[in-house]
Design a protein around this motif. Structure first.
Motif, short mmCIF file in Angstrom:
data_model
loop_
_atom_site.label_atom_id
_atom_site.label_comp_id
_atom_site.label_asym_id
_atom_site.label_seq_id
_atom_site.Cartn_x
_atom_site.Cartn_y
_atom_site.Cartn_z
N PRO A 53 1.03 -7.76 -8.13
CA PRO A 53 0.69 -7.18 -6.82
C PRO A 53 0.51 -8.24 -5.73
CG PRO A 53 -0.52 -6.07 -8.54
CD PRO A 53 0.18 -7.22 -9.20
N GLU A 54 -0.11 -9.34 -6.08
CA GLU A 54 -0.28 -10.43 -5.11
C GLU A 54 1.07 -11.01 -4.68
OE1 GLU A 54 -2.28 -14.91 -4.89
OE2 GLU A 54 -2.77 -13.57 -6.56
N GLN A 55 1.97 -11.18 -5.64
CA GLN A 55 3.29 -11.72 -5.32
C GLN A 55 4.10 -10.75 -4.47
OE1 GLN A 55 4.09 -14.81 -5.98
NE2 GLN A 55 2.16 -15.12 -7.07
N MET A 56 4.01 -9.47 -4.81
CA MET A 56 4.73 -8.46 -4.06
C MET A 56 4.23 -8.39 -2.62
SD MET A 56 7.16 -6.25 -4.44
CE MET A 56 7.81 -4.77 -3.73
N GLU A 57 2.94 -8.52 -2.45
CA GLU A 57 2.33 -8.44 -1.12
C GLU A 57 2.90 -9.51 -0.20
OE1 GLU A 57 -2.12 -8.69 0.87
OE2 GLU A 57 -1.92 -8.37 -1.28
N ARG A 58 3.22 -10.66 -0.76
CA ARG A 58 3.76 -11.76 0.06
C ARG A 58 5.15 -11.43 0.60
NH1 ARG A 58 0.35 -15.99 -0.81
NH2 ARG A 58 -0.85 -15.98 -2.76
N MET A 59 5.87 -10.56 -0.11
CA MET A 59 7.23 -10.22 0.28
C MET A 59 7.32 -8.99 1.18
SD MET A 59 10.45 -9.27 -2.22
CE MET A 59 10.13 -10.62 -3.33
N ILE A 60 6.31 -8.14 1.10
CA ILE A 60 6.41 -6.81 1.71
C ILE A 60 6.65 -6.86 3.21
CG2 ILE A 60 4.99 -4.81 2.34
CD1 ILE A 60 6.44 -4.55 -0.29
N ASP A 61 5.98 -7.76 3.94
CA ASP A 61 6.18 -7.83 5.38
C ASP A 61 7.64 -8.09 5.73
OD1 ASP A 61 3.57 -7.30 5.93
OD2 ASP A 61 2.98 -9.39 6.26
N HIS A 62 8.30 -8.97 4.98
CA HIS A 62 9.71 -9.27 5.20
C HIS A 62 10.55 -8.01 4.98
CE1 HIS A 62 9.09 -13.68 5.33
NE2 HIS A 62 8.13 -13.42 4.46
N LEU A 63 10.24 -7.30 3.91
CA LEU A 63 10.99 -6.09 3.56
C LEU A 63 10.78 -5.00 4.61
CD1 LEU A 63 12.70 -4.48 1.54
CD2 LEU A 63 10.59 -3.94 0.30
N PHE A 64 9.53 -4.76 4.98
CA PHE A 64 9.21 -3.72 5.96
C PHE A 64 9.86 -4.04 7.31
CE2 PHE A 64 6.65 -1.34 8.96
CZ PHE A 64 6.48 -0.13 8.32
N ASP A 65 9.77 -5.31 7.73
CA ASP A 65 10.36 -5.72 9.01
C ASP A 65 11.88 -5.53 9.02
OD1 ASP A 65 7.88 -6.37 9.94
OD2 ASP A 65 8.12 -8.54 9.73
N TRP A 66 12.52 -5.77 7.88
CA TRP A 66 13.97 -5.62 7.82
C TRP A 66 14.38 -4.17 8.01
CZ3 TRP A 66 18.44 -7.69 8.51
CH2 TRP A 66 19.60 -7.06 8.01
N PHE A 67 13.72 -3.26 7.31
CA PHE A 67 14.06 -1.85 7.47
C PHE A 67 13.72 -1.35 8.87
CE2 PHE A 67 13.75 -1.53 2.67
CZ PHE A 67 15.11 -1.34 2.50
#
Length: 331
Positions: A53-67
């Motif tokens: 969950p901690e690792q995923m959290e670091r990526m989520i902003d990039h993913l959300f911003d892309w969509f």
């Protein structure tokens, strides 16, 4: 012609296989292993639910911003090699969860798939599922996610090609929790793991008898399901199905199932090479890449003094963590 990735398995195949094809040997052992491991998976790999969950959290902003940048309001998700549903659960719990229109669960293990489907009953999101491989999937998705999958895949270039063919334009592929070849083979990583191992040895030698007994009890309670438990079950089933002649040792079995993991007698590679991934990805561009597990152990398993150092390194652009997460965008 035998795929080069199977060459390392030839001695084991010739010694213990009861099937004619090394490709079938690899697939049948894998399926049998994961069908049985599924019963214990969440307990055996409890640390993934703590660390990912901690690792995923670091990526989520990039993913959300892309969509958001692509003005994609709702996304179709494929959880590829879904296991018991960890990756999909992480997505649902994240900021991206509000954008998920549907999830497709795919796994070659029918027992793993059943576990994931049971978990999905709590998601309140439309869920479809299939027992098979990515080449069996006919529809396209906005997001394909895999967790702890790449190191099981014999033919990485073909796997990446299949992912590209299954992604919509501007779609995203996420891989989580695989060993990184460039890190494992680096002097930096090897020095770090040596330093940790030395510290563990010194710490153990300095512990009192009471501390050692207490530590042993904690380890027994934490690891109430030992690898030998399900390895014995797998061997019994492999013999019943006439796939092997004699029992496989744990190291032999993991050489087959975790074919790209380091330190196993018959594995093909010491980790997944980022360079090879980039060369395989004809229609994907790397948008995010992070490593962790800088001392060879997940943070939850580190001594306290090393946890802080792990956190500090995670905040940097250090490329020498054993495990990596990546995000790729379809061109």
């Amino acid at each position: 012609m035998t795929n080069d990735v199977f060459k390392s398995l030839i001695p084991l195949f010739e010694q213990k296989s009861n099937v004619d094809s090394i490709r079938d040997f690899h697939e049948k052992v894998n399926l049998t292993f994961h069908n049985i491991e599924a019963k214990y998976y969440d307990k055996i790999h409890a640390e993934m639910w703590i660390n990912l969950p901690e690792q995923m959290e670091r990526m989520i902003d990039h993913l959300f911003d892309w969509f958001d940048k692509q003005n994609i309001q709702k996304i179709k998700v494929l959880d590829l090699g879904c296991g018991t549903g960890l990756a999909a659960q992480l997505l649902i719990n994240s900021l991206v969860g509000r954008k998920i229109a549907s999830i497709f669960l795919l796994d070659p293990s029918h027992v793993m798939l059943q576990k994931a489907k049971q978990r999905s009953l709590k998601w309140n999101i439309p869920v479809n599922s299939g027992c098979g491989y990515i080449e069996d999937v006919k529809e396209k998705f906005d997001l394909i996610i895999t967790s702890s999958v790449l190191h099981h895949i014999p033919n990485i270039p073909q796997f990446i090609s299949n992912i590209e063919n299954t992604l919509n334009a501007n779609g995203v592929f996420i891989s989580l929790h695989d060993p990184l070849a460039e890190a494992i083979n680096s002097e930096t990583y090897q020095n770090r793991t040596a330093r940790l191992n030395q510290a563990i040895r010194v710490n153990f030698q300095n512990r009192t008898l009471k501390q050692r007994i207490t530590g042993k009890i904690k380890r027994i309670l934490k690891g109430s399901i030992k690898p030998e438990t399900y390895i014995a079950e797998v061997n019994q089933e492999l013999i019943r199905l006439n796939i092997i002649k004699t029992h496989l040792t744990p190291a032999e079995m993991w050489s087959i199932t975790d074919i790209h993991v380091e330190g196993l007698p018959y594995s093909a590679n010491n980790g997944i090479s980022l360079k090879n991934l980039e060369e395989s990805a004809k229609d994907l561009s790397l948008a995010y890449f992070k490593t962790y597990c800088f001392f060879g152990k997940l943070k939850s398993d580190l001594p306290e003094e090393y946890k802080a150092e792990e956190d500090d390194l995670t905040l940097t652009d250090d490329k020498f963590g054993r495990n990596f997460n990546s995000m790729w965008i379809r061109k």
